[in-house]
Design a protein around this motif. Structure first.
Motif, PDB file in Angstrom:
ATOM      1  N   ILE A   1     -95.688  36.619  45.613  1.00 32.03           N
ATOM      2  CA  ILE A   1     -95.473  36.019  44.290  1.00 32.03           C
ATOM      3  C   ILE A   1     -96.431  36.619  43.266  1.00 32.03           C
ATOM      4  CG2 ILE A   1     -95.811  33.883  42.980  1.00 32.03           C
ATOM      5  CD1 ILE A   1     -94.602  32.412  45.434  1.00 32.03           C
ATOM      6  N   LEU A   2     -97.679  36.759  43.638  1.00 31.94           N
ATOM      7  CA  LEU A   2     -98.645  37.341  42.703  1.00 31.94           C
ATOM      8  C   LEU A   2     -98.296  38.790  42.377  1.00 31.94           C
ATOM      9  CD1 LEU A   2    -101.981  35.864  44.130  1.00 31.94           C
ATOM     10  CD2 LEU A   2    -100.634  35.056  42.169  1.00 31.94           C
ATOM     11  N   LEU A   3     -97.868  39.557  43.387  1.00 30.66           N
ATOM     12  CA  LEU A   3     -97.457  40.942  43.136  1.00 30.66           C
ATOM     13  C   LEU A   3     -96.231  40.986  42.235  1.00 30.66           C
ATOM     14  CD1 LEU A   3     -97.893  42.441  46.738  1.00 30.66           C
ATOM     15  CD2 LEU A   3     -99.377  42.826  44.756  1.00 30.66           C
ATOM     16  N   ALA A   4     -95.283  40.084  42.497  1.00 26.17           N
ATOM     17  CA  ALA A   4     -94.052  40.075  41.702  1.00 26.17           C
ATOM     18  C   ALA A   4     -94.318  39.633  40.268  1.00 26.17           C
ATOM     19  CB  ALA A   4     -93.020  39.162  42.362  1.00 26.17           C
ATOM     20  N   LEU A   5     -95.258  38.702  40.070  1.00 26.39           N
ATOM     21  CA  LEU A   5     -95.621  38.307  38.700  1.00 26.39           C
ATOM     22  C   LEU A   5     -96.212  39.488  37.933  1.00 26.39           C
ATOM     23  CD1 LEU A   5     -97.190  34.762  39.228  1.00 26.39           C
ATOM     24  CD2 LEU A   5     -95.123  35.296  37.922  1.00 26.39           C
ATOM     25  N   ARG A   6     -97.021  40.257  38.611  1.00 26.95           N
ATOM     26  CA  ARG A   6     -97.615  41.456  37.979  1.00 26.95           C
ATOM     27  C   ARG A   6     -96.511  42.457  37.627  1.00 26.95           C
ATOM     28  NH1 ARG A   6    -100.377  44.161  34.528  1.00 26.95           N
ATOM     29  NH2 ARG A   6    -101.436  46.035  35.288  1.00 26.95           N
ATOM     30  N   GLN A   7     -95.565  42.632  38.532  1.00 26.79           N
ATOM     31  CA  GLN A   7     -94.465  43.565  38.261  1.00 26.79           C
ATOM     32  C   GLN A   7     -93.597  43.070  37.106  1.00 26.79           C
ATOM     33  OE1 GLN A   7     -92.150  45.774  41.420  1.00 26.79           O
ATOM     34  NE2 GLN A   7     -90.646  44.201  40.916  1.00 26.79           N
ATOM     35  N   ALA A   8     -93.322  41.768  37.086  1.00 29.75           N
ATOM     36  CA  ALA A   8     -92.515  41.207  36.000  1.00 29.75           C
ATOM     37  C   ALA A   8     -93.222  41.360  34.663  1.00 29.75           C
ATOM     38  CB  ALA A   8     -92.220  39.734  36.282  1.00 29.75           C
ATOM     39  N   GLU A   9     -94.531  41.223  34.693  1.00 30.76           N
ATOM     40  CA  GLU A   9     -95.324  41.391  33.474  1.00 30.76           C
ATOM     41  C   GLU A   9     -95.205  42.813  32.939  1.00 30.76           C
ATOM     42  OE1 GLU A   9     -99.875  41.790  33.457  1.00 30.76           O
ATOM     43  OE2 GLU A   9     -99.544  39.663  33.064  1.00 30.76           O
ATOM     44  N   ARG A  10     -95.150  43.781  33.845  1.00 25.42           N
ATOM     45  CA  ARG A  10     -95.097  45.188  33.443  1.00 25.42           C
ATOM     46  C   ARG A  10     -93.699  45.640  33.074  1.00 25.42           C
ATOM     47  NH1 ARG A  10     -97.518  48.573  38.151  1.00 25.42           N
ATOM     48  NH2 ARG A  10     -97.100  50.246  36.655  1.00 25.42           N
ATOM     49  N   THR A  11     -92.679  45.125  33.780  1.00 26.16           N
ATOM     50  CA  THR A  11     -91.323  45.650  33.625  1.00 26.16           C
ATOM     51  C   THR A  11     -90.365  44.696  32.924  1.00 26.16           C
ATOM     52  OG1 THR A  11     -90.526  44.765  35.736  1.00 26.16           O
ATOM     53  CG2 THR A  11     -91.649  46.914  35.780  1.00 26.16           C
ATOM     54  N   GLY A  12     -90.719  43.403  32.879  1.00 32.77           N
ATOM     55  CA  GLY A  12     -89.796  42.434  32.316  1.00 32.77           C
ATOM     56  C   GLY A  12     -88.707  42.018  33.269  1.00 32.77           C
ATOM     57  N   GLU A  13     -88.759  42.503  34.499  1.00 27.54           N
ATOM     58  CA  GLU A  13     -87.742  42.202  35.504  1.00 27.54           C
ATOM     59  C   GLU A  13     -88.292  41.277  36.576  1.00 27.54           C
ATOM     60  OE1 GLU A  13     -84.545  43.169  35.551  1.00 27.54           O
ATOM     61  OE2 GLU A  13     -84.810  44.164  33.605  1.00 27.54           O
ATOM     62  N   GLY A  14     -87.508  40.292  36.942  1.00 23.94           N
ATOM     63  CA  GLY A  14     -87.877  39.409  38.029  1.00 23.94           C
ATOM     64  C   GLY A  14     -87.511  40.009  39.370  1.00 23.94           C
ATOM     65  N   SER A  15     -87.598  39.203  40.425  1.00 24.41           N
ATOM     66  CA  SER A  15     -87.282  39.704  41.761  1.00 24.41           C
ATOM     67  C   SER A  15     -86.984  38.541  42.689  1.00 24.41           C
ATOM     68  CB  SER A  15     -88.437  40.538  42.322  1.00 24.41           C
ATOM     69  OG  SER A  15     -89.644  39.822  42.271  1.00 24.41           O
ATOM     70  N   HIS A  16     -86.273  38.880  43.772  1.00 24.26           N
ATOM     71  CA  HIS A  16     -85.975  37.896  44.813  1.00 24.26           C
ATOM     72  C   HIS A  16     -86.801  38.252  46.039  1.00 24.26           C
ATOM     73  CE1 HIS A  16     -82.768  35.611  47.400  1.00 24.26           C
ATOM     74  NE2 HIS A  16     -83.952  35.041  47.419  1.00 24.26           N
ATOM     75  N   LEU A  17     -87.770  37.431  46.370  1.00 26.84           N
ATOM     76  CA  LEU A  17     -88.655  37.673  47.500  1.00 26.84           C
ATOM     77  C   LEU A  17     -88.114  36.950  48.730  1.00 26.84           C
ATOM     78  CD1 LEU A  17     -92.013  36.945  45.648  1.00 26.84           C
ATOM     79  CD2 LEU A  17     -90.864  39.147  45.898  1.00 26.84           C
ATOM     80  N   GLN A  18     -88.093  37.644  49.860  1.00 22.37           N
ATOM     81  CA  GLN A  18     -87.643  37.068  51.116  1.00 22.37           C
ATOM     82  C   GLN A  18     -88.828  36.982  52.076  1.00 22.37           C
ATOM     83  OE1 GLN A  18     -84.788  35.767  51.763  1.00 22.37           O
ATOM     84  NE2 GLN A  18     -83.301  36.664  50.337  1.00 22.37           N
ATOM     85  N   VAL A  19     -89.224  35.780  52.416  1.00 25.54           N
ATOM     86  CA  VAL A  19     -90.354  35.562  53.318  1.00 25.54           C
ATOM     87  C   VAL A  19     -89.828  34.948  54.610  1.00 25.54           C
ATOM     88  CG1 VAL A  19     -92.525  34.316  53.659  1.00 25.54           C
ATOM     89  CG2 VAL A  19     -91.979  35.287  51.419  1.00 25.54           C
ATOM     90  N   SER A  20     -89.817  35.739  55.676  1.00 19.14           N
ATOM     91  CA  SER A  20     -89.351  35.273  56.984  1.00 19.14           C
ATOM     92  C   SER A  20     -90.554  34.954  57.851  1.00 19.14           C
ATOM     93  CB  SER A  20     -88.497  36.350  57.663  1.00 19.14           C
ATOM     94  OG  SER A  20     -88.333  36.060  59.045  1.00 19.14           O
TER      95      SER A  20
END
Length: 376
Positions: A183-202
């Motif tokens: 989640i923290l990595l994806a928030l950083r990516q969203a901050e840079r790119t404006g794009e969200g993501s779907h994370l799958q945690v198994s």
């Protein structure tokens, strides 16, 4: 540090999860400053509210995992209430769900539905066995994931039976921690790119990290761990549990030669067992006899203060006395339906420099979702 200075200040988290993996993840995010809204089923709410012992209206377990959040009752199957959830998702930075694969989509609350109203949303799905594959639709709990991942069987007793794990390893190490990191990595990516993501945690698949040594040994040598026979699974006298004469136990982890040599000297083990290579079972038996000849107190007087990585297996009372379990720390949780009652609770793994100041924080009552946005 004031709340406005916290690293996740201003981050809005919508938590649709229950029990442990998701709620512990959102607790860590809340400790770092995120504003967490938890949605629970009407009536009894999160199943963990019903556990014993109770602290106020809910269980103590629920209290420590959900302090500092807000909780609202929502019937996800009701179209009107589902639409309200989507309205919240449109404002959220993070959404966490813990349904079986496909359930959120059928409810109209899957990633695509939320992405349609919020393209930058970080949507984290925590599942037992991942989104696809033959196991994906199975129900499961921590013990099941450990069993089917191969980890549960690597340590066995004299009869060859595995033991119950000391805690819920899959839920926390396979679910909570990977979820927070991603989640923290994806928030950083969203901050840079404006794009969200779907994370799958198994949870089951993430247990591979706990078995990294077994995996490496197999890839290099072609053999999976033999139950109770490897260095860290009971096959080495240097990494073993030994009983004492009074029914207590000693945890020996004297792996390095300097630790092992000193241990041999301290306990008076026959010098012929100093080199244990090739005679591991004989050394285990000899050291077991030595430790079984005296009480735990006797051995603690000999081992304490020595660099031998060998200790008495502590009771909880002893762990508290030693300061390794803090039952009187600054963090406290209160029950909203009691007159100021509170108890000290564990500090989350978020570093003190990055988390909210220690305080008495209540756990949430289950309220009705307000007409307006709770984030407005």
């Amino acid at each position: 540090m004031s709340n406005l200075e916290l690293p996740l200040a201003g981050v809005k988290v919508l938590d649709l999860s229950t029990l442990l993996p998701g709620p512990l993840a959102t607790l860590m995010l809340a400790d770092a400053g995120a504003d967490v809204i938890k949605l629970e089923r009407p009536g009894r709410g999160d199943e963990m509210r019903t556990y014993e012992p109770k602290f106020g209206e809910a269980s103590a377990n629920y209290a420590v995992l959900n302090r500092g959040k807000r909780a609202y009752a929502v019937d996800f199957k009701d179209p009107t209430q589902r639409d309200r959830v989507l309205e919240l998702a449109a404002q959220a930075d993070v959404v966490i769900e813990q349904f079986r694969p496909g359930v959120a989509d059928r409810l109209g609350l899957g990633y695509e539905a939320m992405k349609a109203v919020n393209p930058q949303v970080v949507y984290c799905s925590i599942t037992g066995y991942g989104p696809t594959g033959s196991h994906a639709a199975r129900a499961g709990h921590d013990l099941n994931y450990l069993a089917e991942s191969g980890l549960l069987g690597v340590v066995a007793d004299a009869s060859g039976a595995p033991a119950l794990p000391v805690t819920v390893l899959a839920d926390i190490a396979g679910g909570t921690y990977p979820a927070v990191v991603n989640i923290l990595l994806a928030l950083r990516q969203a901050e840079r790119t404006g794009e969200g993501s779907h994370l799958q945690v198994s949870m089951a698949h993430n247990l591979q990290m706990l078995g990294y040594g077994y995996f490496a040994a197999h890839q290099a040598g072609g053999q999976w761990p033999r139950p109770g026979a490897e260095q860290l699974t009971g096959g080495s006298p240097r990494y073993h549990i030994y009983p004492t004469s009074d029914g207590r136990h000693i945890a020996c982890a004297a792996l390095e030669q300097k630790f092992w040599d000193r241990l041999v000297e301290l306990v008076g083990l026959d010098d012929k067992f100093r080199d244990d290579d090739g005679q591991e079972q004989a050394v285990i038996a000899a050291l077991a006899d030595v430790f079984a000849s005296q009480t735990a107190h006797h051995w603690s007087t000999i081992l304490d203060g020595e660099d031998v990585c060998t200790v008495i297996v502590a009771t909880w009372d002893e762990a508290v006395q030693a300061g390794l379990v803090d039952v009187s720390g600054p963090d406290r949780v209160s029950a909203p339906d009691t007159d100021g009652a509170s108890f000290a609770t564990f500090a989350s793994p978020v570093d003190p420099a990055l988390r909210r100041d220690a305080d008495t924080v209540p756990y949430p009552t289950l309220a009705s979702l307000p007409d307006g946005s709770p984030w407005s």
